[in-house]
Design a protein around this motif. Structure first.
Motif, mmCIF file in Angstrom:
data_model
loop_
_atom_site.group_PDB
_atom_site.id
_atom_site.type_symbol
_atom_site.label_atom_id
_atom_site.label_comp_id
_atom_site.label_asym_id
_atom_site.label_seq_id
_atom_site.Cartn_x
_atom_site.Cartn_y
_atom_site.Cartn_z
ATOM 1 N N GLN A 327 0.832 -1.191 0.000
ATOM 2 C CA GLN A 327 0.000 0.000 0.000
ATOM 3 C C GLN A 327 0.882 1.262 0.000
ATOM 4 O O GLN A 327 2.022 1.246 0.487
ATOM 5 C CB GLN A 327 -0.909 0.008 1.235
ATOM 6 C CG GLN A 327 -1.911 -1.135 1.264
ATOM 7 C CD GLN A 327 -2.886 -1.057 0.093
ATOM 8 O OE1 GLN A 327 -3.424 0.017 -0.213
ATOM 9 N NE2 GLN A 327 -3.089 -2.188 -0.557
ATOM 10 N N PRO A 328 0.375 2.400 -0.521
ATOM 11 C CA PRO A 328 1.149 3.658 -0.520
ATOM 12 C C PRO A 328 1.632 4.039 0.876
ATOM 13 O O PRO A 328 2.747 4.539 1.038
ATOM 14 C CB PRO A 328 0.144 4.686 -1.068
ATOM 15 C CG PRO A 328 -0.768 3.878 -1.925
ATOM 16 C CD PRO A 328 -0.899 2.551 -1.256
ATOM 17 N N THR A 333 5.843 5.046 4.891
ATOM 18 C CA THR A 333 6.411 4.687 6.197
ATOM 19 C C THR A 333 7.847 4.201 6.069
ATOM 20 O O THR A 333 8.713 4.535 6.889
ATOM 21 C CB THR A 333 5.551 3.594 6.866
ATOM 22 O OG1 THR A 333 4.201 4.055 6.981
ATOM 23 C CG2 THR A 333 6.084 3.251 8.244
ATOM 24 N N MET A 334 8.112 3.426 5.026
ATOM 25 C CA MET A 334 9.458 2.879 4.813
ATOM 26 C C MET A 334 10.486 3.999 4.647
ATOM 27 O O MET A 334 11.565 3.981 5.254
ATOM 28 C CB MET A 334 9.454 1.983 3.573
ATOM 29 C CG MET A 334 10.826 1.409 3.218
ATOM 30 S SD MET A 334 10.776 0.419 1.693
ATOM 31 C CE MET A 334 10.459 1.700 0.470
ATOM 32 N N ILE A 335 10.141 5.003 3.824
ATOM 33 C CA ILE A 335 11.064 6.117 3.586
ATOM 34 C C ILE A 335 11.169 6.999 4.820
ATOM 35 O O ILE A 335 12.261 7.440 5.202
ATOM 36 C CB ILE A 335 10.608 6.947 2.359
ATOM 37 C CG1 ILE A 335 10.491 6.069 1.115
ATOM 38 C CG2 ILE A 335 11.572 8.098 2.115
ATOM 39 C CD1 ILE A 335 11.786 5.417 0.700
ATOM 40 N N ALA A 392 11.309 14.355 9.716
ATOM 41 C CA ALA A 392 10.117 13.675 9.199
ATOM 42 C C ALA A 392 9.526 14.439 8.025
ATOM 43 O O ALA A 392 9.119 13.856 7.012
ATOM 44 C CB ALA A 392 9.090 13.525 10.319
ATOM 45 N N ILE A 393 9.474 15.781 8.169
ATOM 46 C CA ILE A 393 8.967 16.607 7.068
ATOM 47 C C ILE A 393 9.883 16.500 5.855
ATOM 48 O O ILE A 393 9.417 16.395 4.703
ATOM 49 C CB ILE A 393 8.843 18.081 7.518
ATOM 50 C CG1 ILE A 393 7.777 18.200 8.608
ATOM 51 C CG2 ILE A 393 8.506 18.988 6.336
ATOM 52 C CD1 ILE A 393 7.656 19.591 9.191
ATOM 53 N N TRP A 400 6.263 10.588 -0.288
ATOM 54 C CA TRP A 400 5.011 10.777 -1.036
ATOM 55 C C TRP A 400 5.229 10.570 -2.529
ATOM 56 O O TRP A 400 4.398 9.978 -3.211
ATOM 57 C CB TRP A 400 4.460 12.166 -0.753
ATOM 58 C CG TRP A 400 3.159 12.470 -1.443
ATOM 59 C CD1 TRP A 400 2.938 13.336 -2.467
ATOM 60 C CD2 TRP A 400 1.893 11.874 -1.172
ATOM 61 N NE1 TRP A 400 1.638 13.352 -2.848
ATOM 62 C CE2 TRP A 400 0.956 12.449 -2.059
ATOM 63 C CE3 TRP A 400 1.456 10.908 -0.259
ATOM 64 C CZ2 TRP A 400 -0.392 12.086 -2.072
ATOM 65 C CZ3 TRP A 400 0.119 10.560 -0.276
ATOM 66 C CH2 TRP A 400 -0.797 11.142 -1.166
ATOM 67 N N ARG A 401 6.366 11.044 -3.004
ATOM 68 C CA ARG A 401 6.705 10.845 -4.415
ATOM 69 C C ARG A 401 6.861 9.357 -4.711
ATOM 70 O O ARG A 401 6.419 8.864 -5.756
ATOM 71 C CB ARG A 401 8.000 11.589 -4.749
ATOM 72 C CG ARG A 401 8.459 11.415 -6.184
ATOM 73 C CD ARG A 401 9.715 12.209 -6.446
ATOM 74 N NE ARG A 401 10.220 11.964 -7.790
ATOM 75 C CZ ARG A 401 11.303 12.507 -8.306
ATOM 76 N NH1 ARG A 401 12.009 13.374 -7.575
ATOM 77 N NH2 ARG A 401 11.701 12.220 -9.531
ATOM 78 N N ALA A 402 7.507 8.644 -3.765
ATOM 79 C CA ALA A 402 7.701 7.202 -3.965
ATOM 80 C C ALA A 402 6.370 6.467 -3.973
ATOM 81 O O ALA A 402 6.161 5.515 -4.755
ATOM 82 C CB ALA A 402 8.586 6.647 -2.850
ATOM 83 N N ALA A 403 5.437 6.919 -3.104
ATOM 84 C CA ALA A 403 4.140 6.239 -3.008
ATOM 85 C C ALA A 403 3.313 6.402 -4.281
ATOM 86 O O ALA A 403 2.432 5.588 -4.565
ATOM 87 C CB ALA A 403 3.379 6.777 -1.800
#
Length: 414
Positions: A327-328, A333-335, A392-393, A400-403
């Protein structure tokens, strides 16, 4: 189809990125370390300046004179202004209800003080009893000069700790007689001063005694006053400045000094000086915060850039994960885990190294204007927490780009 070579390539890329991420974390570590050291130095400067002001009363007003620099009422410049007893008496009478402590001073530089075979050159000062409080002095033995000494011109003397150590060694000083210019004075007290040895290399007698013994007649070297402290620092400063101006105007009129002549009569206001120093310290602290945060931001931006590179180089891996049903949110979360991990570890390590350095080196730093540099632990921890949030930011946008990468496009990526 399972492609072993491709998976080896992916894991090799991950390992390479781990090293790259670690190196980026070093910049975050150095940023926190630099910020902690800068905050410690600024606190040390504040400690040093505070100790300088603690040498005397916090609201002390000090008056001394020089020579005129302006022609006035037909009198040429270059006149030496001499304070006298009547100047002190008139000021005390006019402002008695406003003053907390007061004293005029007659000073002799390099007075030879002798006891048996021991002798030394010390500053001899004739004072009123309040001078003890104006100078923040504490009695180690005996008493200070009192009004009986002033009224009866007694030959009593109070000596500083340094004078006591020099002349009396291990001998008891109280009750002994020392000679100044061939005149015997009885030691009635030994004092200590926040200013250290320099201020403790002085001896005090009643001002009336000093003027009589040393032929000063009614001459005074300087005047010292303090006002009652107000609850509000700005209000206290304003009252002190107002009194200083009235004092200067009164003395200029009494000695025929031009209103614009600032070299003939000088007034030093410790509260006003303190306010200037603390304003300067606030500016220095703000500058240190700016430098430290700018360094940290550079590290955080580096983390963000590294995350973008990681996302680019792990595009195939991400595509495979998504093709297998990831899932996205799991991709984000991974990144984010990696971004937060880097900033957290680097931040806490930088904090630890900075605090350890200040803990061991700080107490050894003892200069005139820097004393025991240290940093508030709560502020340091808060900074690291903010840093982790910033990390985190920094990692969110690459995550988000990866997702949003589509599996078919990711698997085609070369």
């Amino acid at each position: 189809m399972f492609n072993l070579a491709r998976w080896e390539e992916i894991f090799e890329t991950i390992s390479k990125n781990k090293l790259r991420t670690f190196l980026t974390g070093l910049s975050v570590l150095s940023g926190i370390f630099i910020l902690v050291i800068l905050l410690g130095v600024s606190q040390g400067m504040q400690n040093g300046i505070s100790s300088q002001f603690q040498e005397d009363a916090a609201n002390m007003i000090y008056v001394w004179t020089g020579v005129t620099s302006v022609e006035y009422k037909g009198m040429n410049p270059g006149r030496e202004i001499q304070l006298r007893n009547k100047d002190y008496d008139q000021i005390v009478k006019a402002h008695e209800n406003e003053l907390e402590h007061k004293s005029s001073v007659y000073r002799i530089w390099g007075g030879m003080v002798n006891y048996k075979k021991e002798s030394g050159s010390y500053r001899v000062e004739g004072i009123y009893p309040d001078y003890q409080f104006l100078e923040n002095q504490t009695m180690l033995k005996g008493r200070h000069i009192n009004m009986l000494d002033v009224d009866h011109t007694t030959k009593s003397i109070v000596i500083g700790k340094k004078v006591n150590d020099d002349l009396f060694k291990n001998e008891e000083a109280l009750g002994k007689y020392v000679k100044i210019s061939g005149v015997n004075f009885k030691v009635v007290g030994v004092f200590t001063d926040p200013g250290g040895e320099r201020e403790e290399s002085r001896v005090f007698v009643a001002i009336t005694t000093a003027q009589k013994v040393f032929g000063a007649q009614n001459k005074v070297s300087n005047l010292s006053f303090s006002l009652p402290m107000e609850d509000n620092f700005d209000k206290a400063t304003a009252a002190s400045v107002q009194f200083s101006e009235k004092l200067k105007d009164k003395l200029k009129k009494a000695h025929d000094v031009a209103p614009e002549d600032d070299s003939a009569i000088s007034v030093n206001n410790s509260l006003e000086n303190a306010k200037r120093f603390y304003e300067l310290m606030s500016m220095i602290k703000m500058f240190f915060w700016f430098v430290g945060i700018a360094t940290i931001l550079a590290g955080v931006i580096g983390v963000s850039n590294i995350m973008l590179i990681i996302v680019k180089e792990r595009t195939k891996e991400i595509g495979i994960r998504k093709a297998l049903g990831a899932q996205p949110l799991s991709i984000v979360t991974m990144i984010l885990h990696e971004s937060i991990f880097v900033t957290a570890i680097a931040g806490f390590l930088g904090l630890f190294l900075g605090l350890v350095l200040l803990e061991f080196v700080g107490p050894m730093v003892e200069t005139e204007f820097i004393t025991n540099p240290s940093v508030n632990f709560n502020i340091a921890i808060t900074t690291v927490v903010i840093l982790i949030f910033a990390g985190a930011i920094a990692g969110f946008f690459p995550a988000w780009r990866a997702a949003r990468i589509k599996p078919i496009i990711a698997l085609r990526d070369e």
